[in-house]
Scaffold this active site. Structure first.
Site, PDB file in Angstrom:
ATOM      1  N   TYR A  36      20.173  10.234  29.369  1.00 23.38           N
ATOM      2  CA  TYR A  36      21.300  11.170  29.317  1.00 23.38           C
ATOM      3  C   TYR A  36      21.343  11.963  30.618  1.00 23.38           C
ATOM      4  CZ  TYR A  36      17.675  14.653  28.164  1.00 23.38           C
ATOM      5  OH  TYR A  36      16.558  15.462  28.199  1.00 23.38           O
ATOM      6  N   ARG A  94      15.486   6.377  21.547  1.00 28.38           N
ATOM      7  CA  ARG A  94      16.752   6.691  22.223  1.00 28.38           C
ATOM      8  C   ARG A  94      16.521   7.495  23.503  1.00 28.38           C
ATOM      9  NH1 ARG A  94      17.664  12.053  21.135  1.00 28.38           N
ATOM     10  NH2 ARG A  94      16.401  12.733  19.389  1.00 28.38           N
ATOM     11  N   ASN A 150      20.810  16.958  23.775  1.00 28.70           N
ATOM     12  CA  ASN A 150      21.319  15.941  22.838  1.00 28.70           C
ATOM     13  C   ASN A 150      21.807  16.468  21.506  1.00 28.70           C
ATOM     14  OD1 ASN A 150      20.830  13.559  24.441  1.00 28.70           O
ATOM     15  ND2 ASN A 150      18.657  13.949  24.121  1.00 28.70           N
ATOM     16  N   ASP A 168      13.274  25.299  22.118  1.00 25.87           N
ATOM     17  CA  ASP A 168      13.831  24.015  22.572  1.00 25.87           C
ATOM     18  C   ASP A 168      15.050  24.205  23.484  1.00 25.87           C
ATOM     19  OD1 ASP A 168      13.725  21.237  22.850  1.00 25.87           O
ATOM     20  OD2 ASP A 168      15.239  20.948  21.302  1.00 25.87           O
ATOM     21  N   CYS A 227      10.264  24.552  25.546  1.00 24.79           N
ATOM     22  CA  CYS A 227      11.569  24.693  26.185  1.00 24.79           C
ATOM     23  C   CYS A 227      11.566  23.790  27.419  1.00 24.79           C
ATOM     24  CB  CYS A 227      11.838  26.152  26.550  1.00 24.79           C
ATOM     25  SG  CYS A 227      10.501  26.920  27.456  1.00 24.79           S
ATOM     26  N   HIS A 228      12.727  23.627  27.989  1.00 25.81           N
ATOM     27  CA  HIS A 228      12.873  22.712  29.123  1.00 25.81           C
ATOM     28  C   HIS A 228      13.656  23.387  30.247  1.00 25.81           C
ATOM     29  CE1 HIS A 228      11.979  19.454  26.213  1.00 25.81           C
ATOM     30  NE2 HIS A 228      12.941  19.947  25.451  1.00 25.81           N
TER      31      HIS A 228
END
Ligand code: 0GY
Length: 316
Positions: free
Chosen positions: A50, A131, A263, A258, A33-34
């Site tokens: 991004y 990307r 994105n 996640d 996870c972030h």
């Protein structure tokens, strides 16, 4: 502090996830996870590809509790570059219930690495998804890997399935445990017997130091989420791939939400539904225990008494 404007079309994470029907084993770890910012406190990196919405450590820990998890592994997101402050802040705020995966450059000092270790960092991430990041020379990455190996850390790698052949030799030379994000991103429209996924399985077979996160069905799926909990596997086209990895390498798999799902373009998952995906891919209580508790504890909290050696793998 600059004002950050989200990338056009950016989907914010789903606020108010449902309570999963699947009750995860006690002590489960969300191992991918972030956190994003908050941008007003931890600014985003100038080189980012991004600009996300904010997603704070408090919001992450609320999600952890809602889903029934006990711990997190917080992976440095590319929007923060090699400025690990937001991730480190979250690890420290967790009171020992989170570990971190950092992004570092070769210029990092030994003292800075030690400080990351003290905060709970246990690995570095090498990202090959074009990307998301600019190219970093492989000799720089190998030098970083050698340095973090001395701390007992591991390397997390993120790449697209079609790039594994070219990266194989470099990955083979890494001197640590190597954790692959999202099963190396298989194309789930291809058959499981297809060359790319078979190459990935061979990669794991030939490298006993390689682990895989069986995460991100929402990112890999073409069929998408179901309408209802439990009626059908969520993201059912991903199930054969993830189940195969869990069945073949039950001692080397990890799972994560996640969150906050950077994105995603088409839909933002209900994290409760993502948890309900787990029993479709880890089909017995034993496999669920390994995936969600035993494996991540062995890798991230080996000092916890029950996880200091392989005994519980040998004596279920
Ligand atoms: C993931 C996947 C993605 C992004 C990042 O750090 C990141 O920006 O990891 C992605 O866009 O595929 O693991 O969260």
């Amino acid at each position: 502090m600059p004002e950050f404007v989200k990338t056009p079309g950016w989907l914010d994470w789903f606020d108010g996830p449902s309570k999963p029907r699947f009750v995860v084993p006690t002590g489960s770890v969300d191992a991918h996870c972030h956190v994003f910012g908050p941008g007003a406190q931890f600014e985003f990196a100038p080189e980012r590809k991004y600009t996300p919405c904010d997603a704070s450590s408090d919001q992450l820990f609320a999600l952890r509790d809602q889903l029934g998890f006990a711990r997190n592994v917080i992976v440095q997101a590319t929007c923060h570059g090699s400025d690990n402050r937001a991730m480190v802040h979250a690890c420290l705020a967790s009171g020992g219930l989170a570990r971190g995966i950092a992004t570092v450059r070769r210029s990092i000092t030994d003292a800075e690495l030690q400080a990351l270790h003290a905060a709970g960092v246990r690995g570095v991430r090498f990202n090959f998804v074009k990307r998301l990041v600019d190219f970093t020379p492989k000799d720089e990455l190998m030098e970083i890997a050698s340095r973090v190996a001395e701390l007992g850390w591991h390397v997390v790698i993120y790449f697209e399935a079609q790039d594994l052949a070219e990266l194989w030799d470099f990955f083979s030379g890494l001197p640590t445990i190597v954790v692959v994000d999202h099963m190396g991103r298989p194309d789930v429209r291809a058959p499981i017997e297809g060359p790319d996924f078979q190459r990935f399985l061979r990669f794991m077979h030939e490298h006993p130091n390689v682990w895989s996160k069986v995460s991100c069905p929402e990112r890999l799926s073409v069929t998408g989420p179901p309408a209802l909990h439990g009626e059908q596997a969520a993201y059912r086209d991903v199930v054969p791939f993830a189940r195969c990895v869990v069945d073949t390498f039950p001692e080397r798999v990890l799972w994560g939400t996640d969150w906050p799902h950077p994105n995603l373009k088409d839909h933002m998952p209900d994290d409760g539904l993502l948890v309900d995906f787990i029993p479709w891919i880890a089909t017995t209580p034993r496999k669920q225990q390994q995936l969600l508790v035993d494996n991540p504890m062995r890798l991230y909290w080996p000092e916890e008494p029950a996880h200091s050696n392989g005994q519980q793998e040998l004596n279920p």
